[in-house]
Design an enzyme around this catalytic site. Structure first.
Site, short mmCIF file in Angstrom:
data_model
loop_
_atom_site.label_atom_id
_atom_site.label_comp_id
_atom_site.label_asym_id
_atom_site.label_seq_id
_atom_site.Cartn_x
_atom_site.Cartn_y
_atom_site.Cartn_z
N ASN A 183 0.83 -1.21 0.00
CA ASN A 183 0.00 0.00 0.00
C ASN A 183 0.86 1.26 0.00
O ASN A 183 0.52 2.25 -0.65
CB ASN A 183 -0.93 0.01 1.22
CG ASN A 183 -2.04 -1.01 1.11
OD1 ASN A 183 -2.24 -1.61 0.06
ND2 ASN A 183 -2.74 -1.24 2.19
N VAL A 224 3.80 1.53 -1.33
CA VAL A 224 4.34 1.65 -2.69
C VAL A 224 3.28 2.22 -3.63
O VAL A 224 3.58 3.05 -4.49
CB VAL A 224 4.83 0.27 -3.18
CG1 VAL A 224 5.20 0.32 -4.66
CG2 VAL A 224 6.02 -0.18 -2.36
N THR A 225 2.02 1.79 -3.46
CA THR A 225 0.93 2.30 -4.29
C THR A 225 0.79 3.81 -4.15
O THR A 225 0.71 4.54 -5.15
CB THR A 225 -0.40 1.63 -3.88
OG1 THR A 225 -0.30 0.22 -4.11
CG2 THR A 225 -1.56 2.19 -4.69
N ASP A 267 -4.76 4.54 -9.10
CA ASP A 267 -4.52 4.49 -10.54
C ASP A 267 -5.35 5.54 -11.27
O ASP A 267 -4.88 6.20 -12.19
CB ASP A 267 -4.85 3.10 -11.10
CG ASP A 267 -3.80 2.06 -10.76
OD1 ASP A 267 -2.74 2.44 -10.22
OD2 ASP A 267 -4.05 0.87 -11.02
#
Length: 209
Positions: free
Chosen positions: A32, A34-35, A94
């Site tokens: 998470n 890294v996201t 995203d």
């Protein structure tokens, strides 16, 4: 042929990303984190550089951080479990990053009077969101939808390469990349709808048997 190329590219990227994913997990970094970091990096590249016409650093930054879309998924796989919140966060971030990237490109091309480029950027944005929506809707109905010639990582790499070459003086590269991306995104939407249609047909035939 395109699918074989896509699989080989993704396989090569995964082989590069996997050692980094292992190191991050050993260091206690969560998928998470890294996201969110990847999204923040895309925002910096798109809004901090791309919208101001600094396309070379923008393209390099966005393309680099786009690879975190593979990294966080690889980390979750190596960890042996994935959370429902992690999947939700990844999809949400995203959409934020994609909106920033294509919004910045649209703004830049509009300031340069490139109306055809603006149209291509808007088409790429809308069709890219539709690609993601079709998959999410299919999975919400209990079907799979992991197909298509242009998934998110490929889409960001295409626009990144176009931006890089335009920043290096090839003025037509970014609009051309956007038109290519719009076409590939449209094909991907069609591929996913057809894939879901076939699954639905098989399910209905099985239910009638």
């Amino acid at each position: 042929m395109a699918k074989i190329f896509q699989v080989s590219v993704r396989g090569a990227l995964t082989r590069v990303v996997e050692p980094l994913a292992r190191r991050l997990l050993r260091a206690g970094v969560s998928p998470n984190a890294v996201t969110v970091t990847g999204t923040a990096g895309c925002l910096v590249g798109a809004l901090g550089f791309g919208a101001r016409g600094q396309l070379v650093p923008a393209a390099l930054i966005v393309t680099f951080f786009a690879l975190t879309d593979l990294l966080d998924g690889t980390m979750a796989r190596l960890r042996g479990r994935s959370s429902r919140f992690g999947a939700f966060l990844d999809s949400s971030m995203d959409r934020v990053a994609d909106g920033a990237v294509f919004g910045a490109v649209t703004y830049l091309l509009a300031t340069r009077g490139d109306h055809a480029g603006v149209a291509a950027a808007l088409l790429s944005l809308v069709l890219g969101q539709l690609v993601s929506y079709v998959k999410a809707r299919a999975e919400g109905l209990g079907m799979t939808c992991n197909v298509g010639i242009a998934e998110r990582t490929e889409r960001l790499i295409i626009v990144g390469v176009g931006g890089l070459f335009t920043g290096l003086g090839v003025g037509w590269a970014l609009p051309a990349a956007l038109w290519l991306l719009a076409a590939l995104s449209l094909i991907t939407v069609g591929q996913r709808i057809a894939h879901v249609y076939r699954q639905a047909q098989r399910s209905e035939l099985g239910a009638d048997a």
